[in-house]
Design an enzyme around this catalytic site. Sequence first.
Site, PDB file in Angstrom:
ATOM      1  N   LYS A   1       0.874  -1.180   0.000  1.00  0.00           N
ATOM      2  CA  LYS A   1       0.000   0.000   0.000  1.00  0.00           C
ATOM      3  C   LYS A   1       0.908   1.224   0.000  1.00  0.00           C
ATOM      4  CE  LYS A   1      -4.068   2.015   2.228  1.00  0.00           C
ATOM      5  NZ  LYS A   1      -3.742   3.405   1.989  1.00  0.00           N
TER       6      LYS A   1
ATOM      7  N   PHE B   1      -1.688  -0.564 -10.313  1.00  0.00           N
ATOM      8  CA  PHE B   1      -2.269  -1.730  -9.646  1.00  0.00           C
ATOM      9  C   PHE B   1      -3.563  -2.238 -10.271  1.00  0.00           C
ATOM     10  CE2 PHE B   1      -3.364   1.972  -6.857  1.00  0.00           C
ATOM     11  CZ  PHE B   1      -4.740   1.965  -6.995  1.00  0.00           C
TER      12      PHE B   1
HETATM   13  P1  ATP Z   1      -6.128   5.800   3.038  1.00  0.00           P
HETATM   14  O1  ATP Z   1      -6.132   7.116   3.732  1.00  0.00           O
HETATM   15  O2  ATP Z   1      -5.845   4.641   3.921  1.00  0.00           O
HETATM   16  O3  ATP Z   1      -5.306   5.798   1.798  1.00  0.00           O
HETATM   17  P2  ATP Z   1      -8.523   6.060   1.511  1.00  0.00           P
HETATM   18  O4  ATP Z   1      -9.874   6.299   2.094  1.00  0.00           O
HETATM   19  O5  ATP Z   1      -7.878   7.159   0.765  1.00  0.00           O
HETATM   20  O6  ATP Z   1      -7.599   5.520   2.672  1.00  0.00           O
HETATM   21  P3  ATP Z   1      -8.819   3.362   0.861  1.00  0.00           P
HETATM   22  O7  ATP Z   1      -9.687   2.759  -0.151  1.00  0.00           O
HETATM   23  O8  ATP Z   1      -9.231   3.181   2.246  1.00  0.00           O
HETATM   24  O9  ATP Z   1      -8.618   4.881   0.510  1.00  0.00           O
HETATM   25  O10 ATP Z   1      -7.355   2.814   0.686  1.00  0.00           O
HETATM   26  C1  ATP Z   1      -6.904   2.615  -0.604  1.00  0.00           C
HETATM   27  C2  ATP Z   1      -6.012   3.754  -1.016  1.00  0.00           C
HETATM   28  O11 ATP Z   1      -4.667   3.323  -0.934  1.00  0.00           O
HETATM   29  C3  ATP Z   1      -6.239   4.072  -2.465  1.00  0.00           C
HETATM   30  O12 ATP Z   1      -7.123   5.159  -2.602  1.00  0.00           O
HETATM   31  C4  ATP Z   1      -4.866   4.384  -3.022  1.00  0.00           C
HETATM   32  O13 ATP Z   1      -4.657   5.776  -3.010  1.00  0.00           O
HETATM   33  C5  ATP Z   1      -3.914   3.779  -2.023  1.00  0.00           C
HETATM   34  N1  ATP Z   1      -3.129   2.636  -2.536  1.00  0.00           N
HETATM   35  C6  ATP Z   1      -1.794   2.484  -2.401  1.00  0.00           C
HETATM   36  N2  ATP Z   1      -1.373   1.332  -2.913  1.00  0.00           N
HETATM   37  C7  ATP Z   1      -2.461   0.697  -3.401  1.00  0.00           C
HETATM   38  C8  ATP Z   1      -2.646  -0.548  -4.045  1.00  0.00           C
HETATM   39  N3  ATP Z   1      -1.645  -1.385  -4.276  1.00  0.00           N
HETATM   40  N4  ATP Z   1      -3.904  -0.866  -4.399  1.00  0.00           N
HETATM   41  C9  ATP Z   1      -4.944  -0.020  -4.153  1.00  0.00           C
HETATM   42  N5  ATP Z   1      -4.821   1.164  -3.550  1.00  0.00           N
HETATM   43  C10 ATP Z   1      -3.588   1.531  -3.158  1.00  0.00           C
END
Ligand code: ATP
Length: 586
Positions: free
Chosen positions: A251, A342
């Site tokens: 991530k 990704f």
């Molecule tokens: P966070 O603040 O934890 O990033 P979020 O609400 O923005 O949370 P989530 O869906 O909870 O988004 O977490 C996924 C986020 O992580 C995606 O929006 C992306 O920006 C990021 N990300 C980083 N690496 C990856 C990956 N390998 N696959 C998907 N998303 C990824």
Amino acid sequence: MQYQDLVKVYEALESTASRLEMTQILASLFRSTDCSHIKKIVYMTQGGIVPDFFPEKLGLADKLYLRTLVAATGGNEASIRDLWAREGDPGTVTQKVFENKKQTTLFSQPLTLDRVYDALLKIARAEGSGSQELKMRLLADILHDAKPNEAKYIARIVTGRMRLGVASQTVIDSLAQAFATKADKPEVERAFNITSDLGLVGETLCKKGLEGLREMRVRVGNPIRAMLAERLPSPEEILERMGGRAMFEYKYDGLRVQAHISKDAVRLYSRRLEDLTNQFPDVAKALREAFEGESAIFEGECVPVDIDTGEMLPFQEVSHRRGRKHELTEAIEGYPVRVQLFDCLYLDGEDLTLRPLPDRRSALTRSVSITDRVRFSEARVLDDPAKVQGFFQEALQAGCEGVMAKSLNDDSVYRAGSRGYLWIKYKKEYRSEMNDTVDLVAVGAFHGRGKRGGVYGALLMATYNSEEDRFETVCKLGSGFDDATLAALPEKLDPYRLPKAHGTVESKMEADVWFTPTVVLEVLGAEISISPIHTCGHGKIREASGLAIRFPRFTGAFRDDKKPRDATTTQELVDMYKKQLKRIEG
Ligand code: ATP
């Protein structure tokens, strides 16, 4: 359609706070409207004139609006200013000014929706020299024929303050009610999620009904609303939820981008669907070069990197690239980024959003060849909690914030615009922030690549374990050196060069060059984390793991006043970790 008819609907919407009622008001408007007007009504009701991801934006400066209002009504500027200060809303002010205005317009023509819309679009598009005058003229022209209640909403929309309280969900409900049934709402929602264009969805539904909606596919140029992840606290729970096995990916801590590639253009959109292309022309170019097909939609994370070491840098670095219009060239050079792809949502004419993840991942890897600036997310299929934990540690070590678990099951489609358990994030539970510098000993070095060819790309740094009288590695240090220092490093360290690790050095890493621990550097890191590959405090916090300093940066100070055994001790670092440790929610 007369603009007055739409304004009557606005007034009705404003007189209720009930979402249900709003839905009914809008549904009956949609039912009675010619399909060719639906798009415009949808955009305007939400305060815009085009979908959010289009470049055209309203939001005329208050000053300019005021000048136009004064000119168009012949009102007294000082008293209009006064009224504005009291009311705080250009809509109410305008309506009052219009109501007090003497009827001077003899040849007033009732406003049509099309005329108001066209004027607003031209206002949004006007740019460059003379654009202020043009905007004023266009606005004055429609105000000239406006009734007081019409002028009120023109004022609001043109200054970017529509605020009718009509959320996208309300429009979706109303469209379903108007042209299908309540039960069909998920289909309307899906169409919106894959196109991000409610106007287009409304028009399609009106013209072609549900069938037309079902035929809607993702298209290059229309950003797809982002799929989001749920979270769970342990690898065991994640694997159980995923059916025992899943794909785990790093991530990355960066900026999510959705890349739309066609023959003519590459456009990049943010998670909030803003167009980022102008801020990342280098990413657009790199993707164009790496992609081997005709057209595609990819998703990835843009991460700042150190071009010489290839290592990721803290996320804040990428923020230097945001919102910049000037000095873009310097920003591109100063803050280089890499995109870690990704997902693939569309490839050469085929909508892949309803295909399971393994298909999408294989479309991605077969259509892109990786380069320095374009890579795939680090991914591994795992079914064992211990291995997941190991992969997680590896991800932290690489500068990521955790891992993403992704379902590989047959139903692992791309759920645009929704948060669910097909993706589960597992972020670092503990983080210990550093707010003090440490003095570390150089025990090894890695040869530089690229621009750093011929010099060291990074030094292997250690703390001193005074109980065991040995040096334990804690980070690779590649940031914070200016060119002159970098060039002088080999000479400075040469007298201490060794063919293999010094007897007092504990390292699991294989450096290119080893040194007798002698030279001490002052280092500032972002935080201390658990690490499977560094030996500092091995086993003291967690079995079979040591501690690492994340995002270390040389402060510029060689601590020549310190002997290696005066460097920060392992025990100090363990204490720092414990003292600053705090539980991070989620
Ligand atoms: P966070 O603040 O934890 O990033 P979020 O609400 O923005 O949370 P989530 O869906 O909870 O988004 O977490 C996924 C986020 O992580 C995606 O929006 C992306 O920006 C990021 N990300 C980083 N690496 C990856 C990956 N390998 N696959 C998907 N998303 C990824």
